[in-house]
Design a protein around this motif. Structure first.
Motif, PDB file in Angstrom:
ATOM      1  N   GLN A   1       1.372  11.316  -6.255  1.00 42.01           N
ATOM      2  CA  GLN A   1       1.439  10.882  -4.861  1.00 42.01           C
ATOM      3  C   GLN A   1       1.454   9.368  -4.739  1.00 42.01           C
ATOM      4  O   GLN A   1       2.121   8.814  -3.861  1.00 42.01           O
ATOM      5  CB  GLN A   1       0.255  11.456  -4.069  1.00 42.01           C
ATOM      6  N   ALA A   2       0.772   8.678  -5.614  1.00 42.18           N
ATOM      7  CA  ALA A   2       0.730   7.219  -5.562  1.00 42.18           C
ATOM      8  C   ALA A   2       2.103   6.616  -5.795  1.00 42.18           C
ATOM      9  O   ALA A   2       2.401   5.510  -5.323  1.00 42.18           O
ATOM     10  CB  ALA A   2      -0.261   6.687  -6.583  1.00 42.18           C
TER      11      ALA A   2
ATOM     12  N   THR B   1       0.819  -1.218   0.000  1.00 38.62           N
ATOM     13  CA  THR B   1       0.000   0.000   0.000  1.00 38.62           C
ATOM     14  C   THR B   1       0.848   1.261   0.000  1.00 38.62           C
ATOM     15  O   THR B   1       0.329   2.360  -0.141  1.00 38.62           O
ATOM     16  CB  THR B   1      -0.923   0.045   1.236  1.00 38.62           C
ATOM     17  N   ARG B   2       2.145   1.102   0.169  1.00 38.70           N
ATOM     18  CA  ARG B   2       3.091   2.206   0.279  1.00 38.70           C
ATOM     19  C   ARG B   2       2.723   3.162   1.416  1.00 38.70           C
ATOM     20  O   ARG B   2       2.967   4.366   1.355  1.00 38.70           O
ATOM     21  CB  ARG B   2       3.222   2.974  -1.048  1.00 38.70           C
TER      22      ARG B   2
ATOM     23  N   ALA C   1      -0.481   8.140   6.836  1.00 39.12           N
ATOM     24  CA  ALA C   1      -1.917   8.264   6.600  1.00 39.12           C
ATOM     25  C   ALA C   1      -2.233   8.042   5.124  1.00 39.12           C
ATOM     26  O   ALA C   1      -3.237   7.407   4.776  1.00 39.12           O
ATOM     27  CB  ALA C   1      -2.412   9.630   7.055  1.00 39.12           C
ATOM     28  N   GLU C   2      -1.365   8.543   4.251  1.00 34.03           N
ATOM     29  CA  GLU C   2      -1.477   8.363   2.805  1.00 34.03           C
ATOM     30  C   GLU C   2      -0.078   8.200   2.244  1.00 34.03           C
ATOM     31  O   GLU C   2       0.903   8.606   2.865  1.00 34.03           O
ATOM     32  CB  GLU C   2      -2.157   9.580   2.153  1.00 34.03           C
ATOM     33  N   PRO C   3       0.050   7.596   1.066  1.00 35.56           N
ATOM     34  CA  PRO C   3       1.384   7.467   0.471  1.00 35.56           C
ATOM     35  C   PRO C   3       2.059   8.823   0.305  1.00 35.56           C
ATOM     36  O   PRO C   3       1.412   9.820   0.014  1.00 35.56           O
ATOM     37  CB  PRO C   3       1.090   6.836  -0.901  1.00 35.56           C
TER      38      PRO C   3
END
Length: 507
Positions: free
Chosen positions: A447-448, A91-92, A153-155
């Motif tokens: 960002q991904a 999920t990075r 929280a996010e990549p």
């Protein structure tokens, strides 16, 4: 698990002590080492607490006493340092670090996973000048003594880069708990702070640690940071041999070169020009029309300004991403050629045939540049009103949406880092939060961090250039001089001052 492979203008003080040049020549196959490295530094460190650390001109002082989790090589490649290996999950969002087991802090405390957790949490809570580096940081989990998991929280495709920068600096947990780091740095780094031979806003002195875990990075017996805020003081110190390395400007460079000093060649870090904040017209309705912003770009003769203001030390450009960023596009370099007639046509199309008024804040460091741009903008009907601002308030007022636009030197490095500085809706220098569906979709791809990330970053560059979010002038040559008779220096890509590891006595 994969193993990674990878300071604006500012008296001279003559002090005793041997210089790097006093080091004996090494025997064949042996690297030169020893002596004292003397750097003419712009401004003293405001706090030695890594949670308050900065980058650019201000990262090197921290590197003297603090190691980072990852090491950024001169070409930008990331390599092991305190972390020997690292790997993301699918999920990075979980980054696992394997840590060295033979490292201690200068106070004798061990470096381990608990120390990493303590430092990351302290950096996040400290809300310092580089707090953005841990925007996505959610938690750190100690797996075992030499393994730590960082959960996001996010990549964040720049997280590994950040761990080689301010967010990766590791301080002694005991010193963090004691609250003494502001004036007394305690790290695992190659040198220790010598408080007895240091004077605030004058000189900071450091001595080599005898038990440092990586002596190959420890090139000198000691390091001195001479605090020389005034440009004239740095020039005098350089030409008289009181410092081995310092930063100058284009107009002072020749004086240094005439004495046998050298400049690190082909070394560009920042772009300079206007960042147009008010792209939705909240303060100035004219700026909401992209044709107006495009007209501003066509009105600027970049090559002439580069020659007049920088004596040619730089590269004229129409884009805000540099060649090593991953978002750079050669076709965008001259996207806005000097064409005042086209500028007038676009203004007329936008309903401003008689021009309009643009208010720009001014501080002394940028007054000449703003005046030069104002004269060229006036030629197409744009009247610039210059409002003086106190230098300490310049950036603070900018990020609080008080300016229509402002002139500044900004980083042109890693794509995601630059995006989060000037483009993303939450970016430091996008105070009005400008966005739209097209660039946001591209930002999500960047960002991904997948295989389409670089192409998306280039498309972001294309979008902001075509829609004229900025009026770039040129990429600035970083002008730093050193004495080649006593010092060897290697440039650090995308970093205003080379890393401490890039300095060595001359062979």
């Amino acid at each position: 698990m994969k193993t990674a492979v990878g300071l604006l203008a500012v008296g001279a003080l003559l002090l005793s002590g041997c210089s790097a040049g006093s080091t004996p020549a090494p025997s064949d196959g042996e690297a030169a080492s020893g002596g004292t490295l003397r750097i003419g530094q712009i401004g003293d460190v405001t706090s030695w607490d890594p949670a308050q650390a900065h980058v650019g001109h201000q990262l090197l002082p921290y590197q003297i006493v603090y190691d980072t989790l990852l090491l950024r090589e001169p070409d930008g490649t990331l390599a092991p340092m305190l972390a020997t290996a690292w790997e993301y999950d699918d999920t990075r969002t979980v980054l696992t670090l394997d840590l060295r087991t033979d490292v201690t802090f200068s106070d004798g405390e061990p470096f381990d996973a608990d120390a990493v957790k303590t430092n990351l949490e302290s950096f996040k809570a400290g809300n310092g000048r580089q707090a953005v580096q841990l925007t996505q940081f959610e938690s750190a989990t100690v797996v075992d003594e030499d393994t730590v998991e960082i959960t996001l929280a996010e990549p964040d495709p720049a997280m590994e880069y950040y761990l080689s920068q301010a967010a990766g600096l590791m301080a002694s947990p005991a010193a963090i708990e004691a609250g003494t780091l502001e004036t007394s740095p305690v790290g695992t780094g190659p040198y220790e702070f010598d408080a007895g031979n240091s004077t605030r806003d004058s000189q900071a002195t450091f001595t080599a640690r005898e038990d440092y875990w990586n002596p190959e990075l420890q090139k000198f017996d000691s390091v001195e940071l001479r605090i020389l805020d005034e440009l004239s003081a740095r020039v005098n110190a350089a030409v008289s041999g009181q410092v081995d390395y310092t930063t100058l400007d284009a107009r002072s460079a020749q004086q240094a070169l005439d004495t046998g000093l050298e400049i690190i060649p082909d070394y560009q870090v920042d772009w300079t020009g206007l960042t147009i904040f008010d792209r939705e017209g909240a303060l100035n309705p004219a700026l909401a029309d992209p044709r107006v912003r495009q007209a501003m770009n066509y009105a600027i003769d970049r090559e002439t300004l580069l020659e007049e203001l920088q004596l040619g030390y730089g590269t004229a450009t129409s884009q805000v991403f540099g060649p090593e960023s991953g978002a750079y596009l050669e076709d965008l370099e001259d996207y806005y050629p000097y064409d005042p007639d086209r500028a007038r046509e676009l203004l007329a199309e936008a309903g401003y045939a008689d021009g309009f008024e643009l208010t720009l804040p001014v501080i002394s460091g940028f007054a000449t540049q703003v005046t030069a741009m104002s004269q060229q903008l006036a030629d197409v009907g744009i009247t610039v009103v210059q409002e003086s601002v106190a230098a300490p308030n310049y950036v603070a007022d900018a990020v609080q949406s008080k300016f229509q636009a402002f002139n500044f030197n900004l980083f042109q490095g890693e794509a995601w880092v630059a995006i989060n500085q000037i483009i993303a809706p939450t970016a430091t220098f996008n105070p009005f939060g400008t966005t739209s569906p097209e660039p946001q979709e591209l930002l999500d791809v960047v960002q991904a961090g997948g295989e389409d990330s670089e192409a998306a970053a280039q498309a972001v560059n294309e979008y902001v250039t075509e829609n004229a979010w900025f009026v770039p002038l040129y990429r600035i040559d970083q002008i730093a001089v050193y004495d080649p008779e006593v010092l060897s220096v290697e440039a650090q890509v995308q970093q205003a001052i080379p890393s401490i590891y890039n300095f060595a006595p001359a062979s």
